[in-house]
Design an enzyme around this catalytic site. Sequence first.
Site, mmCIF file in Angstrom:
data_model
loop_
_atom_site.group_PDB
_atom_site.id
_atom_site.type_symbol
_atom_site.label_atom_id
_atom_site.label_comp_id
_atom_site.label_asym_id
_atom_site.label_seq_id
_atom_site.Cartn_x
_atom_site.Cartn_y
_atom_site.Cartn_z
ATOM 1 N N TYR A 168 0.925 -1.195 0.109
ATOM 2 C CA TYR A 168 0.034 0.032 -0.021
ATOM 3 C C TYR A 168 0.938 1.472 0.015
ATOM 4 C CZ TYR A 168 -3.268 3.424 1.051
ATOM 5 O OH TYR A 168 -4.252 4.464 1.013
ATOM 6 N N ASN B 102 -3.116 6.593 6.563
ATOM 7 C CA ASN B 102 -3.888 7.245 7.456
ATOM 8 C C ASN B 102 -4.750 6.577 8.674
ATOM 9 O OD1 ASN B 102 -6.207 6.479 6.153
ATOM 10 N ND2 ASN B 102 -6.609 8.186 4.726
ATOM 11 N N SER C 177 2.249 9.781 10.971
ATOM 12 C CA SER C 177 3.784 9.835 11.527
ATOM 13 C C SER C 177 4.145 10.742 12.685
ATOM 14 C CB SER C 177 4.468 10.521 10.358
ATOM 15 O OG SER C 177 5.645 10.391 10.403
ATOM 16 N N GLN D 224 8.181 16.156 10.132
ATOM 17 C CA GLN D 224 6.905 15.061 10.364
ATOM 18 C C GLN D 224 5.614 15.788 10.624
ATOM 19 O OE1 GLN D 224 7.676 11.843 10.236
ATOM 20 N NE2 GLN D 224 9.344 12.926 9.451
ATOM 21 N N HIS E 79 3.351 15.955 7.547
ATOM 22 C CA HIS E 79 2.431 14.794 6.882
ATOM 23 C C HIS E 79 1.202 14.949 7.022
ATOM 24 C CE1 HIS E 79 5.849 11.793 5.814
ATOM 25 N NE2 HIS E 79 6.214 12.135 6.576
ATOM 26 N N GLU F 10 7.916 6.495 16.970
ATOM 27 C CA GLU F 10 8.150 6.192 15.477
ATOM 28 C C GLU F 10 9.505 6.360 15.106
ATOM 29 O OE1 GLU F 10 6.453 6.194 11.046
ATOM 30 O OE2 GLU F 10 6.090 7.905 12.323
ATOM 31 N N HIS F 11 10.104 7.724 15.057
ATOM 32 C CA HIS F 11 11.259 8.218 14.900
ATOM 33 C C HIS F 11 11.996 8.869 15.967
ATOM 34 C CE1 HIS F 11 8.881 8.627 11.152
ATOM 35 N NE2 HIS F 11 9.968 8.089 10.286
ATOM 36 N N ASP G 129 14.055 8.573 5.627
ATOM 37 C CA ASP G 129 12.845 8.378 4.847
ATOM 38 C C ASP G 129 12.971 8.177 3.622
ATOM 39 O OD1 ASP G 129 10.887 8.985 6.473
ATOM 40 O OD2 ASP G 129 10.522 10.955 6.231
ATOM 41 N N GLU H 265 0.613 -34.482 30.669
ATOM 42 C CA GLU H 265 -0.622 -33.744 30.244
ATOM 43 C C GLU H 265 -1.854 -34.361 29.565
ATOM 44 O OE1 GLU H 265 1.248 -31.546 26.839
ATOM 45 O OE2 GLU H 265 2.629 -30.344 28.199
ATOM 46 N N HIS I 271 -0.570 -38.451 21.987
ATOM 47 C CA HIS I 271 0.821 -38.287 21.748
ATOM 48 C C HIS I 271 1.844 -39.257 22.432
ATOM 49 C CE1 HIS I 271 -1.028 -34.251 21.197
ATOM 50 N NE2 HIS I 271 0.088 -33.695 20.745
#
Length: 435
Positions: free
Chosen positions: A127, A208, A235, A257, A260, A324-325, A358, A412, A417
């Site tokens: 995307y 977004n 962002s 930023q 954005h 984020e940054h 970026d 168990e 098993h």
Amino acid sequence: MQQLNWNQLSASEQEQALRRSPLVGDQALEQSVKNIIDSVADKGDAALIDFSKRFDGIELTSLALSPQAIAAACDRVDDKIKNAIALAMDNIQAFHQAQAYKPIDVETQAGIRCELRSEAIEKVGLYIPGGSAPLISTVLMLALPAKIAGCEQRILVSPPPIDDAIIYAANACGITQIFQVGGAQAIAALALGTESIPSVDKIYGPGNRYVTEAKRLVSQDSRCVVAIDMPAGPSEVLVIADKDANPDFIAADLLSQAEHGPDSQVMLVTDSQTLADKVNLALAAQLSTLPRAEIASQALSCSRTLLVADLNQAALVSNRYGPEHLIVQTAAPRALLPKLRAAGSIFLGAYTPESVGDYASGTNHVLPTYGYSRAVSSLSLADFSRRYTVQELTPQGLQRLGESVMTLASAEQLDAHKNAVALRLSSLNKSSEEA
């Protein structure tokens, strides 16, 4: 930006100071996105065409870009942009190729061989945000790792009209399937599939709040089996700075930023009141020159400066926020690095603006937001592959391990098993006696 003294805030006020933009988490958002996803599930391409007309103001006759349209768009791109894309591609490719997976093959015990292997995810959906700021660089950050990893089918979607440079970058990265669709409806199409757009195994890319919510919802939708890369929404950046930092540099990084979108958020954490005041002055001066000043101003209204006692406390505050940054503009930025526990990507020093990450330094700019960087990693080559284990036992290996497995299975209360091992051991014992 609003200034707050961290040590004068109560615990609840500190929590409030670290909250994201109120534009994130709208109560009506989930239902709105659900409706879009349901419409795509019911009507397929017709819903996508309708949403493009409603949201983008564009009437489409075809969702897919033809080879002729791709070639024409590539011809229209300026050589200067092509050269910049080529340089960025070289660096991104070099950094991601260095991440190539190395298989693990271990004999954990005599006769017991265990392996960890990796293979590319077959079908991936990429995307690419468009609109007022078409993110050409995001094409490189997604398409190149997908190609290097060996993903067989790589599908790109972006809101119409798709910028020529986005198309050029996609073509340069080997993308041949490009669809003109954006927003939550694009995510729904990638997850569910339509007449034109095939469904994928995993969806990548920032967007977004509608795109972010759509990714969350489709990853939990029983109508499809699709994974997502990470929570990657509006962002954000946090800057840690000391008294000697350059206020103009800091203001520029914050605005990079803030521009954005109105739901972006920027934070400054510093131990210097003088620097904080200078940054506010620099913000006002630089903001007035930006074409996207109104958008940046809205983001700044939900952003703030936090005054702390020292850089150690600045690191603690940053870790709580989980940006984020994260930009570190201090006298010795690398010295602070061991104390920084939560950030999508870290930029050290006055001459490392967030912008280089970026676009062209080589690292990936698809990063977790909303504080998810405390547990979620930045996008890497590994995200385009799946890891799986292999084990192989010799008869002697099973004889050495079998008793322990049966004991644990019995504890168990999982007798089937236990029997799966017991039958084999019995067969081996019988063969040994007959020999």
